[in-house]
Design a protein around this motif. Structure first.
Motif, PDB file in Angstrom:
ATOM      1  N   ASP A  91       0.843  -1.192   0.000  1.00 25.03           N
ATOM      2  CA  ASP A  91       0.000   0.000   0.000  1.00 25.03           C
ATOM      3  C   ASP A  91       0.881   1.245   0.000  1.00 25.03           C
ATOM      4  O   ASP A  91       2.034   1.203   0.428  1.00 25.03           O
ATOM      5  CB  ASP A  91      -0.909   0.021   1.228  1.00 25.03           C
ATOM      6  CG  ASP A  91      -2.057   1.017   1.071  1.00 25.03           C
ATOM      7  OD1 ASP A  91      -2.349   1.433  -0.068  1.00 25.03           O
ATOM      8  OD2 ASP A  91      -2.657   1.386   2.091  1.00 25.03           O
ATOM      9  N   ASN A  92       0.330   2.343  -0.501  1.00 25.35           N
ATOM     10  CA  ASN A  92       0.980   3.647  -0.446  1.00 25.35           C
ATOM     11  C   ASN A  92       0.226   4.530   0.530  1.00 25.35           C
ATOM     12  O   ASN A  92      -0.963   4.310   0.785  1.00 25.35           O
ATOM     13  CB  ASN A  92       0.996   4.311  -1.823  1.00 25.35           C
ATOM     14  CG  ASN A  92       1.886   3.571  -2.792  1.00 25.35           C
ATOM     15  OD1 ASN A  92       2.962   3.113  -2.434  1.00 25.35           O
ATOM     16  ND2 ASN A  92       1.430   3.437  -4.023  1.00 25.35           N
ATOM     17  N   ASN A  94      -0.236   8.755   2.160  1.00 32.42           N
ATOM     18  CA  ASN A  94      -0.001  10.183   1.986  1.00 32.42           C
ATOM     19  C   ASN A  94       0.767  10.723   3.195  1.00 32.42           C
ATOM     20  O   ASN A  94       0.601  10.230   4.315  1.00 32.42           O
ATOM     21  CB  ASN A  94      -1.323  10.923   1.843  1.00 32.42           C
ATOM     22  CG  ASN A  94      -2.114  10.410   0.652  1.00 32.42           C
ATOM     23  OD1 ASN A  94      -1.548   9.931  -0.329  1.00 32.42           O
ATOM     24  ND2 ASN A  94      -3.418  10.485   0.747  1.00 32.42           N
ATOM     25  N   ASN A 113       1.333   9.586  -1.852  1.00 32.45           N
ATOM     26  CA  ASN A 113       2.271   8.466  -2.001  1.00 32.45           C
ATOM     27  C   ASN A 113       3.671   8.780  -1.489  1.00 32.45           C
ATOM     28  O   ASN A 113       4.664   8.274  -2.017  1.00 32.45           O
ATOM     29  CB  ASN A 113       2.343   8.003  -3.457  1.00 32.45           C
ATOM     30  CG  ASN A 113       0.999   7.546  -3.974  1.00 32.45           C
ATOM     31  OD1 ASN A 113       0.219   6.949  -3.238  1.00 32.45           O
ATOM     32  ND2 ASN A 113       0.720   7.845  -5.222  1.00 32.45           N
ATOM     33  N   SER A 116       5.332   4.233   1.547  1.00 31.67           N
ATOM     34  CA  SER A 116       4.812   2.965   1.042  1.00 31.67           C
ATOM     35  C   SER A 116       5.209   1.858   2.003  1.00 31.67           C
ATOM     36  O   SER A 116       6.129   2.007   2.811  1.00 31.67           O
ATOM     37  CB  SER A 116       5.345   2.667  -0.362  1.00 31.67           C
ATOM     38  OG  SER A 116       6.738   2.445  -0.309  1.00 31.67           O
TER      39      SER A 116
END
Length: 194
Positions: A91-92, A94, A113, A116
């Motif tokens: 997953d990325n 913020n 992103n 990660s």
């Protein structure tokens, strides 16, 4: 640190019974789903070093592999031990640079992103199975046992990397349908949850 809440594997398993013995062996390939409920490095709506990490709770899937061996105690009961590689989940997230407490500055923009993470898990299990015959076609199998797993987490925040590993054990449960194709070859579709 990450905490695993659900891991499910659905596989098509080929089971080959050894001639005239209660022992069997097999392997499988299937669909693995991994869910995780904590943000990266425990940053769950918290500030750490002026950074806020958000949107990292994830739900991902991959290909799972399994190998196993078992012993039929009776026509209805069996014990089984095996290995499962659940694959990995990615997953990325913020990233936002937080302002000091009491600051009148406007909020910093969110960097999509900016972080990660990758989560991998595999392990061993021992379980008991109860077979409910379905006509002459096979059986519905109820499965309960114990899973011993190792997980590895790697990731990055901008250019900085992080890694962690953890051992996990706990109850596993599942249900399967075993289809008899010959006297010694069976095909089993199984779903486990840990």
């Amino acid at each position: 640190m990450m905490r695993l809440i659900v891991v499910a594997l659905t596989s098509l398993l080929a089971t080959s019974a050894l001639a005239d013995t209660p022992y069997y062996v097999g392997g499988g390939l299937g669909y693995s789903k991994i869910s995780q409920d904590q943000d990266l490095a425990g940053f769950d709506d918290a500030q750490a070093g002026g950074l806020e990490i958000s949107n990292l709770n994830f739900d991902d899937d991959d290909t799972g592999l399994s190998l196993f061996a078992g012993y039929e105690i009776t026509e209805r009961w069996a014990v089984e031990a095996g290995y499962i590689d659940f694959g990995d989940a990615k997953d990325n997230a913020n990233v936002t640079f937080s302002q000091p407490p009491g600051s009148n500055l406007p909020p910093a923009p969110e960097i999509p992103n900016g972080a990660s993470i990758k989560f991998e898990m595999d392990g061993y299990y021992v379980n008991g199975q109860y077979h409910i015959p379905v006509a002459n076609y096979g059986s519905l199998d109820l499965i309960g046992g114990w899973f011993f797993g190792d997980s590895r987490t790697t990731g990055r925040i901008f250019e900085d990397t992080l890694s962690d590993s953890n051992s996990d054990s706990g109850v596993m449960a599942g249900v399967a349908f075993t289809l008899k194709t010959t006297d010694t070859i069976y095909v089993r579709s199984v779903s486990y949850t840990h």
